[in-house]
Every structure is written in C-alpha cells, then in structure tokens.
Scaffold this motif. Structure first.
Motif, PDB file in Angstrom:
ATOM      1  N   GLY A   1       0.835  -1.186   0.000  1.00 56.81           N
ATOM      2  CA  GLY A   1       0.000   0.000   0.000  1.00 56.81           C
ATOM      3  C   GLY A   1       0.872   1.239   0.000  1.00 56.81           C
ATOM      4  O   GLY A   1       2.051   1.184  -0.408  1.00 56.81           O
TER       5      GLY A   1
ATOM      6  N   ASP B   1      -3.166   1.594   0.531  1.00 52.57           N
ATOM      7  CA  ASP B   1      -4.325   1.307  -0.299  1.00 52.57           C
ATOM      8  C   ASP B   1      -5.284   2.484  -0.346  1.00 52.57           C
ATOM      9  O   ASP B   1      -5.999   2.673  -1.322  1.00 52.57           O
ATOM     10  N   HIS B   2      -5.307   3.252   0.719  1.00 55.12           N
ATOM     11  CA  HIS B   2      -6.230   4.391   0.774  1.00 55.12           C
ATOM     12  C   HIS B   2      -5.648   5.437   1.715  1.00 55.12           C
ATOM     13  O   HIS B   2      -5.167   5.124   2.794  1.00 55.12           O
TER      14      HIS B   2
ATOM     15  N   SER C   1      -3.079   2.486  -9.740  1.00 53.18           N
ATOM     16  CA  SER C   1      -4.539   2.468  -9.789  1.00 53.18           C
ATOM     17  C   SER C   1      -5.158   1.938  -8.502  1.00 53.18           C
ATOM     18  O   SER C   1      -6.320   2.227  -8.213  1.00 53.18           O
ATOM     19  N   ASN C   2      -4.418   1.158  -7.719  1.00 55.81           N
ATOM     20  CA  ASN C   2      -4.976   0.616  -6.481  1.00 55.81           C
ATOM     21  C   ASN C   2      -4.812   1.577  -5.305  1.00 55.81           C
ATOM     22  O   ASN C   2      -5.174   1.248  -4.181  1.00 55.81           O
TER      23      ASN C   2
END
Length: 629
Positions: free
Chosen positions: A108, A110-111, A331-332
């Motif tokens: 990550g 990731d967010h 993109s992730n």
C-alpha cells in the motif's frame, strides 16, 4: 523378691530402667514378676516410634521432591535462558535498516484519507495499508534446506514461540524525513499513532498473512519551498525518490497497545533508528520519462483546463472551472481530500514588483481516479486596485486574442509556495469582432483622404464568459489595402507604430487621434453556441487615411479605381481595436471602473465608389467588413 516392683509407674520404670541393672545371682528367678510391667512400658514406646518414622520419611521425600524440582527449574530456566539468548543473539545481528528492508512487509498504502490541512501547513490524514513482520527472518528460524536435526529443532521451537507471541505493537517517536543526498535538508516531520504488526515465520509467498491497518498520521512539510523544488528536480533526474527516515526512539512490545498478558514481557527499545528508502518513479502516460534531466514536467503538463465560466453578479464575478490532472500513482491507490484553497495572481512584466492577486478559488473535495483526476473549482474575482488595471487589461486582451497568459498559483496552506503556469486561451480561438460595418461612409479626397461614418460591429465573447459588458470607448488601428488582404497575411494586431516590413498591397493607415465614444447593447436574439453577443456603434468624423511610406503608387492607383472605375474599388481592411468597457460585478477601483482591452484583431474589406466620395453634391455609401480573431 520384692513384689512392690510390680507397681512402679511407667515413669519410675523408665527411670529405673535407665539405671544400671543388678547383677544376676543364683537366686535370681528366671521369670521375674516385673517383666510384665516392663514389657508394657516397652510396647507403649513401640507404638509411638513408627509415627515419627513415617513423618521423618515424608519430610525426607518432600525435601527430595523440592530439591529435584528446584534443580529441574534451574536447569529449565538456564536452558530457556540460553535458548532465548541464542534467539536474541540472532536478532541483534540485524540492524533496524535490515529489519525494515528484509523483514517488514508493507503493501500500500491502499487508501489515504486527508481529513484536514491547516493554515500552518499541517496535514492530518489516515493511511490504510497491509502490514506484517517476518519474524522468522529476524530471529533466523525460518526453515532452510539442509538444516541439521539440532538446527531444525532449534528453529522449530523458535517458530513456535513466534506463533505464541503472534503480534507486537510498534510505537515511534517523531519521524524526520530527509534527502539521502543531503541529510541536512529536512523535507518533513511525521507523527504516527502506535501500530500493531502481526508476526509470522515461514510466511506464505502471497499477501494473505498481512493484516489491514488504519494509521492516523500528521505530516508537517518543511516550509522551505526551494528545498522541496531542488529535491523533486533531483529525484526526477535520477528516476527515483531517495529518502532517509530518522526516528529518535522506537519501542516494540508484545501484544496490543493496552493488552495485559504475558506477551507484554517482550519489550525492546531502540534509539537513533535510521533507515533508507528508494521509490522508483514509474512511467506515467502523458508525461516525459523520469531520468532525463531535460524532461522535467511543468504544471502545464500536469493540469489541463477543460472548462471555464465567469458570470456577473450584483457585486462580484463568480468563477467556475473544471480541470483534469494526470494521476501519477498506481490504480490501487485511493486518495480523498478536503477542499483546497488557491490564490491566482498575475505577474508584472517587471519581476521586482509583487504579483497582483486577482482570484480566489477552491477545489471541491475529490478522489483520485484513473487515468486523470477531475477537479471542480469555484471562486470569485478579488477586489482589484487601481494599479492592477493595466495588468488585468493585458491579460484579457491576450486571452480574447487567442494568446496564453502566465499566471501564478499559490495556496495559504503552504507558505512561500508559488507555482508558475500558463492560462490557456479559448480553443478554438475566439472570433471576437464580427460583421464590422461602416455605415454612411464618406471619403473626402485631397492631399489626405478623410473618412467619416458610423462603425457598426458585433462583439462575441468566448463561450463561458457570461458577463454584463458596457462598452464606452473604442480606438481602431487599421491598415488599408489596394484590394483584398492577401491570404498570406492573417488577422493580427497592428504592432505600433507600423509593421516592418509592410504587408504587400497596404497603402493607408487609419488611426484616430483619440478614443471614439461608443454605445453597446446586448443582443439576445442571436445567442446560440457562441458566447454572449453585444452590438457596438461608434462615429468617426474626418479621420485621416495616412499614406504609408513608399506606398504612394498604390495609393494613387486605389484613388483612380474609386474615381474612374465603373464598379469602384475594394479596400482591404486589416487591423485591431482597443475597447474600454465596464464589467458589472468586477471590483475594479479607479478609471471609473473601466477596463481596457487592446489588440482585438479583425480582417475584412470595403467597396468604395464615386458615391462614397464627397465631391460637390451628396453621396451615400454602405460598406462592410468582417473581423476575425
């Protein structure tokens, strides 16, 4: 024989028994009457002695069990201490940098959810990622081909211990992020909450053993913008981002943060932890390849203005715009941000003067999308001082003429950060001046031709510019050609005083000595796909048509065609005009709130005949030109 001996008390018998016995004689009976009593006393003591013996044996056994257990405990403790020391010795062989590089697995983020950006530049966010620690690498207990029996047993026990410990909590002091090439250049300081890291030995090759974590983080970037710019440019030239993270203290303890169990016995503190990190810059579609020292992208390469709208209100001008930005992250990776404010300024040509803030805009909260990010911006034009009028007029003149402008963008969230970029012109280029017509045109012949009439023109603003415009003055600057303007000469402003070299076929120059009063009216009857439409009229009276240097022959030929030709002559028109206007809602002080726009080009033609010449008698004419931008 004394029979009284039969009545001795046990005590007396005992005492007597303790004395020296009389020597037997011939008369001593073989069976003495005292024997029964003495036998009674002896039997009584015989009953008590086995109990004492049993107690002595129990105490002896308990003592033996205790001593054996103590020995076993000492041996076991020594064994486990030696075993733990052997694992600790393996752990001590790895530096914090080795642990981060070889054992810590982080996937990550990731967010990233940005909650707030303070005016001091502090960024408060939450980072979601997946993390795990291959403790088998740290302790050296991961199984390897060719392990001996003892080595395999030792590693198996270590792996069992890691499984029982299961997790640790890592608490870090403030993290200082510096450039690896220049440790004195501090990029940012980072504060993170304690993080739970799962432990594993012989973990699977996939990411199934990692656990998701959500870590609140506070980032305080360095306010030295020049240091950041140097670092970014150098990283782009290298093709990678090389940083070093310095941690004053790192504390690792077993279990969760507030857990109360045997796991908390595991506790380790490390000081002055330093670890280096390198991130390769990937190839980003739409941008030059990183690693080329001459290919550093500009802001103009990253952000594209896709739509722009400005509208008049009673006391200000509203701005709404949409832009797309290249998304450089995988993109992730998901990022959400709050509203970000910006100030747009116009620079002076004299770089020593401070730029003029002209607009305040903010982005709507947005989320990263691929391949581009869509930005929704809204704001308003700021109050403008008297001295900002010429700069703003130059900006609008270039914009309406289809030319780009340099602008400066800053944000109050990052002090001293100013980014220079380009504000693009409308695409396709706008045609501002259209259907320019000179009604009732009359020309007085003589040494100098004098022109009179009424200029009639339509001003079509670019699409998206929906403002209330009140034109009060115009000042045209026109070249006159003998015949149509050659196709090789496109519509363009006439640079003062005159273009050099002069265009082929040009013979005259029309330039009023002063501004011409004008009147404008909004025309809503023909507003369609084009922008807002205004009809402008202005009168010209006896404006001289100056013969250009060296073009006397072209001038004479043109006059001859007008006077003697049966169809008159065509005069090509090429030029530009300046327009002074008030814009409702534009907070501009001075100049009666007027804003001047110059160099708005047009191109067209006028047919002149005898009726357009003011010889004795009356003559009328109409002529028209069409202007292009």
């Amino acid at each position: 024989m004394d029979s009284s001996l039969n009545f001795l008390s046990p005590t007396e018998a005992s005492i007597k028994g303790k004395g020296r016995a009389d020597n037997p004689t011939e008369r001593t009976p073989l069976l003495d009457g005292q024997s029964s009593t003495r036998t009674f006393v002896f039997n009584e003591h015989a009953v008590a002695n086995p109990r004492e013996e049993s107690n002595r044996q129990l105490r002896s056994r308990l003592t033996m069990v205790f001593l054996v257990s103590l020995c076993i405990c000492i041996v076991s403790f020594s064994f486990f201490a030696i075993l733990a020391w052997s694992y600790a010795a393996e752990v001590s062989k790895m530096s914090p940098d080795d642990i981060v590089r070889d054992a810590l697995v982080l996937q990550g983020p990731d967010h990233v959810d940005v909650h707030k950006i303070t005016l001091s530049g502090e960024i408060q966010l939450t980072v979601d990622a997946r993390v795990g620690m291959d403790a088998g690498v740290v302790a050296g207990v991961n199984s390897q081909p060719g392990d001996s029996f003892m080595s395999g047993w030792w590693k198996a026990f270590g792996r069992w211990g890691i499984q029982q410990l299961d997790r640790v909590t890592v608490t870090l002091s403030t993290i200082t992020l510096v450039s690896r090439s220049d440790a004195s250049t501090i990029l940012a300081s980072i504060s993170a909450s304690p993080m739970v890291v799962p432990l594993a030995a012989n973990p699977p090759t996939d990411a199934s053993w990692l656990i998701p974590v959500s870590i609140p983080v506070i980032i305080r970037p360095n306010n030295d913008v020049s240091a950041w710019i140097r670092f970014i440019r150098k990283s782009w030239r290298q093709g990678s981002i090389d940083v070093q993270a310095n941690v004053g203290q790192a504390v690792v303890h077993g279990g969760y943060e507030n857990e109360k169990s045997w796991r908390t016995w595991f506790h380790q503190k490390m000081s002055d932890v330093r670890t280096s990190m390198r991130f390769q810059i990937p190839t980003i579609p739409g941008l030059p390849t990183a690693g080329d020292k001459d290919s550093f992208p500009s802001v103009h390469d990253l952000i594209t203005l896709t739509a722009f709208h400005i509208a008049s209100t009673s006391n200000h001008l509203d701005i709404r715009a949409f832009a797309t930005a290249i998304n450089p992250v995988p993109s992730n990776f998901i990022l959400t941000t709050p509203s970000i404010p910006f100030i747009v300024s116009l620079p002076y040509t004299n770089a020593s003067r401070h730029p003029i803030p002209i607009a305040s805009v903010s982005t709507a909260p947005f989320t990263l999308t691929h391949p581009n990010i869509t930005l929704d911006l809204s704001g308003m034009v700021l109050p403008l001082s008297n001295e900002s009028g010429p700069v703003l007029s130059s900006f609008l003149s270039r914009y309406l003429s289809g030319q780009s402008n340099t602008i400066l963008i800053s944000t109050p969230l990052i002090a001293n950060l100013t980014v220079q970029t380009v504000f693009p012109p409308p695409n396709p280029p706008p045609r501002i001046l259209r259907n320019v017509t000179i009604k009732d045109m009359k020309v007085k012949p003589g040494t100098t031709l004098l022109a009179s009439g009424t200029i009639f023109a339509r001003i079509v603003l670019p699409k998206g510019v929906d403002v209330d415009l009140m034109v009060s003055r115009v000042l045209p600057d026109v070249l006159v050609f003998d015949g149509d303007v050659p196709d090789t000469v496109g519509p363009q402003p006439v640079p003062p005083p005159l273009p050099d070299p002069l265009p082929e076929g040009a013979f005259g120059h029309i330039l009023p000595n002063d501004w011409l009063k004008a009147i404008s009216v909004r025309d809503t009857s023909d507003e369609g796909e084009d922008g807002v439409l205004y009809v402008v009229t202005a009168k010209i009276v006896d404006v001289p048509i100056e013969v250009l240097p060296g073009r006397q022959k072209e001038f004479s030929n043109f006059v001859s065609k007008v006077v003697f030709g049966s169809d008159g002559a065509v005069a090509g028109i090429l030029g530009s005009t300046a327009v002074a206007a008030r814009v409702r809602g534009l907070p501009l002080s001075g100049h009666d709130g007027e804003m001047e726009m110059s160099h708005l080009p047009f191109k067209g033609s006028v047919r002149l005949g005898k009726r357009n010449m003011l010889f004795p008698g009356k003559s009328d004419a109409q002529s028209s030109t069409e202007g292009y931008v």
